[in-house]
Write a protein that holds these residues in place. Structure first.
Motif, PDB file in Angstrom:
ATOM      1  N   ASP A   1       4.086  12.252   5.405  1.00  0.00           N
ATOM      2  CA  ASP A   1       5.034  12.489   4.396  1.00  0.00           C
ATOM      3  C   ASP A   1       3.895  12.987   2.680  1.00  0.00           C
ATOM      4  O   ASP A   1       4.135  13.848   2.514  1.00  0.00           O
ATOM      5  CB  ASP A   1       5.583  11.571   3.367  1.00  0.00           C
ATOM      6  N   TYR A   2       3.004  12.501   3.390  1.00  0.00           N
ATOM      7  CA  TYR A   2       1.525  12.862   2.270  1.00  0.00           C
ATOM      8  C   TYR A   2       0.345  13.011   2.770  1.00  0.00           C
ATOM      9  O   TYR A   2      -0.265  12.952   1.342  1.00  0.00           O
ATOM     10  CB  TYR A   2       1.760  11.615   1.082  1.00  0.00           C
ATOM     11  N   SER A   3       0.196  13.222   3.753  1.00  0.00           N
ATOM     12  CA  SER A   3      -1.320  13.582   3.804  1.00  0.00           C
ATOM     13  C   SER A   3      -1.923  14.930   3.795  1.00  0.00           C
ATOM     14  O   SER A   3      -0.639  15.666   3.393  1.00  0.00           O
ATOM     15  CB  SER A   3      -1.541  13.914   5.571  1.00  0.00           C
ATOM     16  N   THR A   4      -2.793  15.594   3.405  1.00  0.00           N
ATOM     17  CA  THR A   4      -2.863  16.856   2.884  1.00  0.00           C
ATOM     18  C   THR A   4      -3.471  17.057   4.124  1.00  0.00           C
ATOM     19  O   THR A   4      -3.664  18.717   3.392  1.00  0.00           O
ATOM     20  CB  THR A   4      -4.186  16.987   1.931  1.00  0.00           C
ATOM     21  N   THR A   5      -4.390  16.688   5.240  1.00  0.00           N
ATOM     22  CA  THR A   5      -4.060  18.348   6.207  1.00  0.00           C
ATOM     23  C   THR A   5      -3.682  17.955   7.557  1.00  0.00           C
ATOM     24  O   THR A   5      -3.292  16.663   7.360  1.00  0.00           O
ATOM     25  CB  THR A   5      -6.223  18.332   6.455  1.00  0.00           C
ATOM     26  N   ILE A   6      -3.513  18.996   7.823  1.00  0.00           N
ATOM     27  CA  ILE A   6      -2.792  18.532   9.790  1.00  0.00           C
ATOM     28  C   ILE A   6      -3.633  17.524  10.587  1.00  0.00           C
ATOM     29  O   ILE A   6      -2.981  16.669  10.885  1.00  0.00           O
ATOM     30  CB  ILE A   6      -2.556  19.974  10.739  1.00  0.00           C
TER      31      ILE A   6
ATOM     32  N   ALA B   1      -3.994   8.663  -4.266  1.00  0.00           N
ATOM     33  CA  ALA B   1      -5.383   7.053  -3.736  1.00  0.00           C
ATOM     34  C   ALA B   1      -5.187   5.680  -2.197  1.00  0.00           C
ATOM     35  O   ALA B   1      -5.846   5.778  -2.276  1.00  0.00           O
ATOM     36  CB  ALA B   1      -5.010   6.346  -4.838  1.00  0.00           C
ATOM     37  N   SER B   2      -4.053   6.090  -1.862  1.00  0.00           N
ATOM     38  CA  SER B   2      -3.693   4.790  -0.832  1.00  0.00           C
ATOM     39  C   SER B   2      -3.437   5.235   0.304  1.00  0.00           C
ATOM     40  O   SER B   2      -3.165   4.536   1.419  1.00  0.00           O
ATOM     41  CB  SER B   2      -2.198   4.278  -1.299  1.00  0.00           C
ATOM     42  N   ALA B   3      -3.814   7.237   1.124  1.00  0.00           N
ATOM     43  CA  ALA B   3      -4.029   7.152   2.187  1.00  0.00           C
ATOM     44  C   ALA B   3      -4.752   6.002   2.987  1.00  0.00           C
ATOM     45  O   ALA B   3      -4.473   5.872   4.320  1.00  0.00           O
ATOM     46  CB  ALA B   3      -3.983   8.933   2.489  1.00  0.00           C
TER      47      ALA B   3
ATOM     48  N   GLU C   1       0.927  -1.619  -0.322  1.00  0.00           N
ATOM     49  CA  GLU C   1       0.072   0.201   0.065  1.00  0.00           C
ATOM     50  C   GLU C   1       0.404   1.177  -0.294  1.00  0.00           C
ATOM     51  O   GLU C   1       0.474   2.280  -0.576  1.00  0.00           O
ATOM     52  CB  GLU C   1      -1.097  -0.368   1.110  1.00  0.00           C
ATOM     53  N   LEU C   2       1.788   1.575   1.275  1.00  0.00           N
ATOM     54  CA  LEU C   2       2.664   2.154   1.113  1.00  0.00           C
ATOM     55  C   LEU C   2       3.393   2.716  -1.053  1.00  0.00           C
ATOM     56  O   LEU C   2       4.156   3.968  -1.383  1.00  0.00           O
ATOM     57  CB  LEU C   2       4.022   2.384   2.014  1.00  0.00           C
ATOM     58  N   SER C   3       3.690   2.274  -1.608  1.00  0.00           N
ATOM     59  CA  SER C   3       3.895   2.556  -3.039  1.00  0.00           C
ATOM     60  C   SER C   3       3.292   2.285  -3.847  1.00  0.00           C
ATOM     61  O   SER C   3       3.424   2.783  -5.080  1.00  0.00           O
ATOM     62  CB  SER C   3       4.879   0.630  -3.102  1.00  0.00           C
ATOM     63  N   GLY C   4       1.345   2.368  -2.950  1.00  0.00           N
ATOM     64  CA  GLY C   4       0.924   2.858  -4.412  1.00  0.00           C
ATOM     65  C   GLY C   4       0.656   4.786  -4.518  1.00  0.00           C
ATOM     66  O   GLY C   4       1.711   4.971  -4.157  1.00  0.00           O
TER      67      GLY C   4
ATOM     68  N   ARG D   1       5.579   3.320  10.925  1.00  0.00           N
ATOM     69  CA  ARG D   1       5.199   3.602   9.775  1.00  0.00           C
ATOM     70  C   ARG D   1       4.019   3.988   9.305  1.00  0.00           C
ATOM     71  O   ARG D   1       3.956   5.220   8.275  1.00  0.00           O
ATOM     72  CB  ARG D   1       5.267   2.490   8.447  1.00  0.00           C
ATOM     73  N   GLY D   2       2.757   4.125   9.812  1.00  0.00           N
ATOM     74  CA  GLY D   2       1.322   4.656   8.716  1.00  0.00           C
ATOM     75  C   GLY D   2       1.692   5.967   9.204  1.00  0.00           C
ATOM     76  O   GLY D   2       1.239   7.055   8.562  1.00  0.00           O
TER      77      GLY D   2
END
Length: 706
Positions: A601-606, A566-568, A559-562, A594-595
């Motif tokens: 690294d990739y979330s769009t909101t704080i 779309a993978s969050a 899932e991390l490699s996606g 890891r989560g």
């Protein structure tokens, strides 16, 4: 010879023979079927080879049925075989003895004493040609057997009509074949002696002397007796009858010139003092025949002395190694570690000698060249037993592989030595090892498959692995080797099919099933770009093994490699599933970490980052039993390690080393141990990704409490 040997005395060939015959019958009750550890690698004892039991008949004795049943049920039991063979010999039943010997020698071809018994059985039954065939078959299996060569030659001497013109030539050719096969063996003296005596019986004194010249250059156990025999032979006959014509003429001319020089000056003075009128001959008198013979013999021995002393030096170098070898013949009894080390040391030394010889030869100062210049008989040039190559190294390897035929390490060493020199010879050694002596030992077979693949024969490599897997079903490393072979050959569909089959067949073994599932999912993801297929394989495996941490880790990695957009949600769902399972605290912290890293690294909101962070902190609190986890940076990990088993896991996360090279997989039986032995090689070690106390910052997302 390599099979001869006595634990107490090597000085008498007769005693050597007696010792071997005694040792053949001195066997353990059963050949061990356990796993031996040699040089750090596992050696799996051969599985029983089932031989068909002769059908019971009304005439067949009950004892014979019982003995056949014993070898049928336990063919690895050497004592059962010897009991059967002894019974057949006592009953003097040719047909039954032949069947028993054929079955026994198919399993133990290095027992040369039984080849001799087989040949004698056929000879006594009046089957002379069959007896010869048995000897030839035995020599193909064990060409280094001096005893078997001598037995074969004596058989020919007893059956051939020596009045026929072709018979002596045939005997001589067999002698030469025997010398070529075993002449460099340290224990080959009896064969040389037999050859010399036979030539004398034929009246070939020059040929006998030529053979003596050859053996004088070979380091053997009885090297000094050969020189004594040379002296006796030289003194027993006229030099002209013993020496080659070229050497005799050369030495006679040198002797005559020496005598003329010595007598020339006194003859002139005697002429000056003679009375006038008397004629004096100016030609010096010739030495009489006896004096000439004596001079020639002295010159011959002067030349051979250098050969003898040089050869004596070679014998001294090898003597300590030969003395350390207590059992140079084959036996099912395991050798002790000291004996195995002795063989390795001897091989090391002989190979080093070959390197030294090459260096000296490059400098034009080899001993062997000195031999040839001073003593090599003209008619023997080109057939000297003195090796100009690695013949002596190969002979030693062959000797070693008789005594150590059941030890994989020596076969492996031999093929690695031979491969740079000859691919065909290396292949023949692999065939001997894998088809005769090490039929069920996986490492040597996989090495053979690698050899064939490296040299372009993919089909043969495929057959080797397929045949081995039939003998050892369930060995995971074989299935992986087969899948990897097909992948390298460009057959991705075959590689996938092999892993799919392994997954389907291992459902009753959850640990092994998880291992194959991980391998298959990686193939689908990395090579076939089939993310859905890989996810399905791992999800189905988790249904069978919901508490397998490696399955959770690999699914999370997928899932991390996606696509981050779309993978969050899939990543966090994967983490939640793992935290709900009965995993170890260490695994849960790794997955949660890891989560959290992914969210950072990739979330769009704080808000999403803080939510994941709070969940991670709660996990640390539950595991460590403290208000703050080790990754906040406010607690000393050393203190936390004393409070709870789980806290030790968290504390060590700040000191996780980078990945180290994986351990060797040699000898791991995947059918028995699942995939635990492959963890460091095949499974992802998340500590190696560099997530070492990632969140150990000076302050967290929340400011310190006031």
């Amino acid at each position: 010879m390599a099979e001869e040997g006595s634990d107490d005395d090597k000085s008498s060939n007769e005693e050597l023979q007696d010792s071997v015959e005694m040792e053949i019958t001195d066997v353990p009750e059963q050949l061990p079927t356990a796993v031996y550890e040699e040089n750090g690698s596992a050696t799996v004892a051969a599985d029983p080879v089932v031989y068909p039991r002769p059908p019971a008949t009304e005439e067949q004795p009950t004892d014979l049925e019982r003995l056949w049943k014993a070898v049928h049920d336990r063919p690895q039991d050497f004592t059962s075989w010897t009991d059967l063979l002894q019974y057949c010999e006592q009953e003097n039943n040719v047909a039954t003895s032949r069947k028993a010997l054929e079955a026994f020698l198919a399993r133990y071809p290095l027992c040369y004493g039984y080849w001799k018994k087989f040949a004698d059985l056929e000879r006594r039954a009046g089957n002379g040609s069959k007896a010869e065939e048995v000897c030839i078959q035995g020599l193909q299996a064990i060409p280094l057997s001096v005893d078997l060569w001598i037995h074969y030659i004596n058989l020919l001497l007893g059956t051939l009509d020596m009045n026929l013109p072709d018979s002596p030539m045939r005997i001589r050719n067999v002698f030469e074949e025997a010398i070529a096969a075993t002449g460099l063996d340290f224990l080959s003296d009896r064969l040389w002696d037999l050859y010399i005596e036979w030539e004398k019986e034929q009246g070939n004194m020059r040929q006998a002397r030529a053979i003596l010249d050859r053996v004088l250059q070979v380091p053997t156990q009885l090297y000094n007796t050969h020189y004594d025999k040379f002296k006796t032979h030289l003194n027993s006959y006229e030099p002209k009858e013993v020496l080659s014509q070229e050497e005799y003429e050369e030495l006679r001319l040198l002797c005559c010139q020496s005598q003329e020089t010595e007598k020339d000056e006194p003859a002139i003075e005697e002429t000056k003092d003679s009375p006038p009128g008397e004629e004096q001959s100016t030609t010096p008198e010739r030495a009489d025949a006896e004096e000439l013979k004596l001079k020639i013999r002295e010159m011959v021995l002067t030349r051979r002395d250098k050969v003898y002393h040089d050869n004596e030096g070679e014998v001294r170098k090898r003597w300590q190694f030969e003395e350390a070898i207590k059992r140079p013949y084959f036996h099912v009894k395991p050798l002790d570690r000291l004996q195995l080390c002795s063989w390795h040391s001897y091989l090391d030394w002989e190979i080093a000698q070959l390197g030294n010889h090459s260096t000296e030869k490059g400098g034009h100062s080899t001993r062997e060249e000195g031999y040839e210049e001073s003593a090599q008989p003209p008619e023997a040039s080109g057939s000297s037993p003195v090796p100009k190559d690695d013949s002596r190294v190969r002979i030693l390897f062959e000797r070693c592989l008789i005594a150590c035929a059941l030890y994989e390490e020596f076969w492996t060493r031999y093929v690695r030595y031979l491969e740079p020199k000859s691919v065909d010879e290396t292949r023949r050694v692999f065939q001997r090892a894998c088809k005769v002596y090490l039929t069920n030992q996986p490492n040597i077979h996989m090495l053979w498959a690698t050899f064939e693949e490296r040299h372009g024969d993919i089909t043969e490599a495929r057959h080797i692995l397929e045949d081995l897997e039939k003998k050892l079903p369930g060995l995971a490393v074989l299935r992986l080797r087969r899948a990897a072979l097909e992948r390298r050959a460009g057959q991705l569909e075959k590689s996938e099919a092999l892993l799919l089959e392994a997954v389907a067949e291992s459902k009753e073994k959850p640990t092994l099933h998880a291992f194959y599932s991980i391998k298959l999912s990686r193939l689908l993801l990395k090579l076939n770009r089939n993310t859905e297929g890989a996810r399905k394989i791992l999800t189905e495996a988790l249904e069978i093994s919901p508490d397998n941490d490696k399955l959770h880790m690999n699914l999370l990695e997928l899932e991390l490699s996606g696509d981050p957009w779309a993978s969050a949600e899939a990543v966090q769902d994967c983490v939640k599933r793992a935290l709900a399972a009965s995993l170890t605290p260490h695994s849960k912290i790794l997955l949660s970490q890891r989560g959290l890293q992914y969210a950072e690294d990739y979330s769009t909101t704080i808000e999403s980052v803080v939510s994941v962070y709070e969940g991670h902190q709660k996990l640390l609190k539950d595991v460590c039993g403290t208000k703050r986890g080790a990754e906040d940076g406010d607690e000393d990990p050393a203190k936390l390690s004393k409070t709870h088993e789980g806290s030790a896991v968290a504390a060590t996360m700040s000191h996780v080393p980078m990945a180290t090279p994986p351990p060797s997989m040699a000898g791991t039986d995947m059918a028995q141990s699942g995939y635990s032995g492959y963890g460091n090689w095949y499974q992802p070690q998340y500590s190696s990704y560099g997530y070492q106390n990632t969140w150990n910052y000076n302050q967290s997302y929340y400011p310190p409490s006031q």
